[in-house]
Design a protein around this motif. Structure first.
Motif, PDB file in Angstrom:
ATOM      1  N   ASN A  88      -0.854  -4.493  19.830  1.00 55.30           N
ATOM      2  CA  ASN A  88       0.598  -4.513  19.961  1.00 55.30           C
ATOM      3  C   ASN A  88       1.208  -4.292  18.592  1.00 55.30           C
ATOM      4  OD1 ASN A  88       2.893  -6.385  19.163  1.00 55.30           O
ATOM      5  ND2 ASN A  88       3.220  -6.321  21.365  1.00 55.30           N
ATOM      6  N   PHE A  89       2.195  -3.416  18.512  1.00 55.28           N
ATOM      7  CA  PHE A  89       2.896  -3.171  17.253  1.00 55.28           C
ATOM      8  C   PHE A  89       4.366  -3.544  17.425  1.00 55.28           C
ATOM      9  CE2 PHE A  89      -0.947  -0.796  16.772  1.00 55.28           C
ATOM     10  CZ  PHE A  89      -1.233  -0.855  15.421  1.00 55.28           C
ATOM     11  N   GLY A  90       4.895  -4.287  16.464  1.00 53.99           N
ATOM     12  CA  GLY A  90       6.304  -4.620  16.471  1.00 53.99           C
ATOM     13  C   GLY A  90       6.739  -5.610  17.532  1.00 53.99           C
ATOM     14  N   GLY A  91       5.813  -6.165  18.300  1.00 55.10           N
ATOM     15  CA  GLY A  91       6.194  -7.055  19.395  1.00 55.10           C
ATOM     16  C   GLY A  91       6.611  -6.309  20.646  1.00 55.10           C
ATOM     17  N   HIS A  92       6.158  -5.064  20.809  1.00 53.83           N
ATOM     18  CA  HIS A  92       6.512  -4.293  22.001  1.00 53.83           C
ATOM     19  C   HIS A  92       6.121  -5.033  23.274  1.00 53.83           C
ATOM     20  CE1 HIS A  92       5.897  -0.477  19.319  1.00 53.83           C
ATOM     21  NE2 HIS A  92       7.024  -1.103  19.044  1.00 53.83           N
ATOM     22  N   THR A  93       6.913  -4.883  24.311  1.00 48.41           N
ATOM     23  CA  THR A  93       6.618  -5.538  25.586  1.00 48.41           C
ATOM     24  C   THR A  93       5.711  -4.692  26.477  1.00 48.41           C
ATOM     25  OG1 THR A  93       8.829  -4.737  26.204  1.00 48.41           O
ATOM     26  CG2 THR A  93       8.596  -7.085  25.772  1.00 48.41           C
ATOM     27  N   THR A  94       5.287  -3.534  26.012  1.00 46.15           N
ATOM     28  CA  THR A  94       4.459  -2.663  26.835  1.00 46.15           C
ATOM     29  C   THR A  94       3.114  -3.304  27.167  1.00 46.15           C
ATOM     30  OG1 THR A  94       3.646  -0.394  27.008  1.00 46.15           O
ATOM     31  CG2 THR A  94       3.358  -1.476  24.891  1.00 46.15           C
ATOM     32  N   MET A  95       2.620  -3.037  28.386  1.00 45.78           N
ATOM     33  CA  MET A  95       1.317  -3.539  28.813  1.00 45.78           C
ATOM     34  C   MET A  95       0.214  -2.619  28.325  1.00 45.78           C
ATOM     35  SD  MET A  95       2.013  -4.573  32.812  1.00 45.78           S
ATOM     36  CE  MET A  95       0.466  -5.481  32.955  1.00 45.78           C
ATOM     37  N   GLY A  96      -0.988  -3.181  28.173  1.00 45.40           N
ATOM     38  CA  GLY A  96      -2.148  -2.346  27.920  1.00 45.40           C
ATOM     39  C   GLY A  96      -2.941  -2.742  26.698  1.00 45.40           C
TER      40      GLY A  96
END
Length: 740
Positions: free
Chosen positions: A403-411
């Motif tokens: 995870n970069f920057g606290g992104h909410t993206t899954m995976g």
């Protein structure tokens, strides 16, 4: 000696006593306790259990044992209502409890999400004695950036919960930078700087990680003396709790960062200007060979000890992300930095991150490799890696930055973890000595955290398909075919992304600064889908069919919102090209239809996110404001907390440096008032252009965004709405054909 607290020395003495319970970073045996005496106090683990499982804590018997030369272990035995866990530290005892919860009680205590409400009144008996040995001595957690993207304004209760969850999942080394600003503040007053000068040089808390990495300074400041004291108090509390649990607080070390004008104040201290970092001027680097460097380092470690106690591990990275050595030989600099560390903390381990070209082999070859640990941030990102050759045999931890920057993206590249960690650990001549979980922002992707931390307690390779099936059962506290199907789809999609280029999935185009050609929101995020988006939509369909009894769990509600959010985010990648095609064709009716769908998706997304407190902007801002004592301090903290999510910094860093939207995330409030605001303004300008035949009016995006950063509007801190109804609405809004 100036000090933020006159009783700091007393705290240091207490910390030193507590340190005697701490685990060293190397797999050496714990000193044997006197006959009849426990190896360590189990009370810290019992207290954590009371916080985590208040209705069931009394059914666990915790037994302290000495750590053998082979390293940490726990074993679990007992009968119904009387579960016995033995372990080599308080944290390891909690790891044993968690193993029991996962594999016997079949419930999940995730980060975030839990299904422990499904536990029966009497805990089930273990099927038989279970023993688990840690396969690596170092089990490290937290990225340098986490304190900015996740933890800058947390309170003690939030940190306490984080520490409990880290211990529960087997972590034994935690990077702690909270309060490091106070150490620099105290130290540099001894070298000619005034309090006001230093408070202006120190950034706001959300931006401090990059100051500590020597990338920038000042932004979001000046900080107040009271804020420095409060952060030091919290940092000491965090470090002390880690020690009580037998975990190692990994503290920042000193490697030469100084404010402007150092040589003028200290003629024997030449500095090397460090240039800029994506639009920010970097702090100067004090030549470690100079006569004054050992004095500054000694003062730094002295003040650090007074405020936080000592440790056996210190993290610092020379010349991070483009730093300039100037006329200083890197080998000589490394030796001087290590000498200062060993003088202050004999035997301490210098911890460095494996990132880009860091660490240089000039550093590795210059010092005693037995006193190094490289926490690799790229183990799962690229192919063809040979860390033994690259790092000349220095000990390293297999790490991930999913995870970069606290992104909410899954995976995450979980299939790579499942295969590669075991291969690297068992190969001949392996220098792998740990794992390192280092997302840039924590609090998302719970399945990734669960799987990655479990690697350190498995001697057998992970059967990924089987592991996800078992996870689906315990995640909601019971077997369900639809839950199993949902998680198999998520496993085969977002959680089986390959290595080669990326370690995180694509971000959402809803969060991108508006442009018809957008392929990512953050400048350094993937520019295309990394998996079949249809897997996520089908998973949402399956989650909505899960049995009603399991839907009541906290974990289910979080996952439902998260998966529905991802379905909408993925839709942005098929919808935006359609908007562009209509605009390029000057097809006004089709453009308006697609633009209306885009706006409706943003509205639906915000309402969906509002149903779960973990997807709300309000708590983030209220936490920041809570640290202020005056209205001016509250306003400064809120600006700091807002800007890190949006522009990141000033115009140069945001625009030319590419930092804008680096920390993008889909949170209710942020979606409606920031992302939707931008896209509405942009799409309306394109509509006007099609109607009038004139080019769209240019928009000063930074001015618009920075204006939002400086607003003081309040946002809800409690969830509202029905997540199930809104998840169903997402299925209706995103046709199956658009997500395959």
């Amino acid at each position: 000696m100036r000090s933020l607290r006159p009783w700091a020395a007393l705290y240091a003495a207490v910390a030193l006593v507590l340190l005697t319970t701490a685990l060293g970073p190397l797999p050496s045996p714990t000193a044997a306790a006197p006959p009849g005496e426990p190896a360590f106090a189990t009370q810290p683990a019992r207290a954590a259990l009371a916080r985590l499982l208040p209705r069931h804590a009394s059914q666990f018997t915790l037994v302290a044992v000495d750590r053998p030369e082979s390293g940490d272990y726990f074993d679990v035995s007992g009968r119904a209502g009387r579960v016995r866990v033995r372990g080599t530290s308080p944290a390891v005892l909690l790891s044993g409890v968690n193993w029991y919860l996962k594999h016997t009680a079949e419930v999940d205590l995730g980060w975030p999400g839990r299904s422990t409400a499904r536990l029966p009144r009497t805990l089930p008996a273990p099927a038989g004695p279970v023993r688990r040995q840690a396969t690596v001595p170092h089990r490290f957690a937290l990225n340098d950036t986490d304190d900015g993207y996740s933890g800058a304004y947390r309170d003690w209760a939030s940190y306490e919960k984080q520490i409990d969850l880290l211990a529960l999942h087997g972590v034994n080394e935690v990077f702690v930078q909270m309060g490091a600003d106070a150490v620099y503040y105290e130290t540099l007053q001894e070298f000619g700087y005034s309090e006001d000068e230093l408070r202006s040089w120190i950034p706001g808390p959300a931006h401090q990680p990059w100051w500590l990495m020597q990338n920038m300074s000042g932004f979001g400041g000046p900080v107040s003396a009271r804020l420095l004291e409060d952060r030091a108090d919290l940092g000491r509390r965090i470090a002390d709790r880690l020690r009580q649990l037998g975990m190692t607080p990994v503290l920042p070390g000193y490697y030469g960062t100084v404010p402007p004008g150092f040589t003028e104040r200290n003629p024997t201290g030449p500095v090397v200007p460090q240039g800029d970092w994506v639009g920010f001027e970097r702090p100067d680097w004090l030549d470690p060979r100079s006569a004054v460097f050992p004095r500054v380092a000694a003062a730094f470690y002295r003040h650090q000890r007074e405020l936080f106690g000592t440790s056996t591990m210190y993290k610092m990275d020379l010349l991070h992300e483009g730093g300039r050595p100037g006329n200083v030989p890197v080998r000589d600099a490394a030796q001087a930095v290590m000498k200062a560390l060993q003088t202050a903390r004999p035997g301490a381990v210098w911890t460095l991150i494996g990132w880009q070209n860091n660490p240089s082999t000039q550093i590795i070859d210059a010092v005693d490799q037995r006193r190094l640990l490289i926490v690799d941030g790229l183990s799962d990102r690229y192919d063809g890696l040979d860390r033994e050759a690259t790092w000349h045999g220095a000990p390293y931890a297999f790490g991930t930055i999913p995870n970069f920057g606290g992104h909410t993206t899954m995976g995450a590249n979980t299939a790579v973890w499942a295969e590669r960690f075991d291969q690297w650990r068992t190969k001949a001549g392996s220098a792998l000595a740990g794992i390192a979980y280092m997302p840039e922002g924590t609090g998302g992707n719970p399945v990734a955290y669960e799987l990655f931390t479990e690697l350190a307690w498995r001697t057998e390779p992970v059967d990924q398909r089987k592991w996800f099936a078992e996870y689906a059962q315990r995640r909601y506290g019971g077997a369900d075919p639809h839950a199993a199907s949902a998680w198999e789809l998520l496993r085969s999609g977002p959680y089986s992304t390959p290595s080669g280029t990326w370690s995180e999935s694509q971000d959402s185009l809803f969060t991108a600064r508006p442009r018809l050609t957008a392929t990512n929101a953050a400048s350094w995020s993937p520019g295309a889908m990394r998996y079949d988006p249809g897997t996520v939509r089908r998973a949402l369909t399956e989650l909505l069919r899960v049995a009603p009894a399991l839907r009541a769990t906290d974990a289910y509600r979080f996952d439902l919102v998260d998966v529905a959010r991802q379905v909408l985010a993925n839709r942005s990648r098929t919808l935006l090209p359609q908007i562009k095609a209509a605009y390029d064709a000057e097809d006004l009716p089709r453009f308006r239809a697609r633009a209306a769908e885009w706006k409706n998706c943003l509205s639906l997304l915000d309402r969906l996110l509002a149903t779960d407190a973990r997807f709300l902007l309000g708590p983030w801002l209220e936490d920041a404001k809570s640290w202020g004592r005056t209205e001016a301090e509250r306003a400064a903290a809120e600006f700091d907390a807002r800007s890190i999510l949006t522009t990141w910094g000033h115009r140069s860093g945001s625009d030319a440096g590419g930092l804008r939207d680096y920390a993008n995330r889909e949170w209710s409030g942020l979606v409606s008032d920031f992302y939707a605001m931008r896209w509405t303004k942009y799409l309306d300008s394109l509509d006007t252009a099609l109607v009038t035949g004139r080019p769209p009016v240019a928009i000063d995006w930074f001015a618009l965004e920075d204006d939002w950063n400086r607003q003081r509007d309040g946002y809800p801190v409690r969830p509202s709405g029905d997540p199930v109804a809104l998840a169903i609405a997402v299925l209706h809004a995103v046709p199956a054909s658009s997500s395959s």
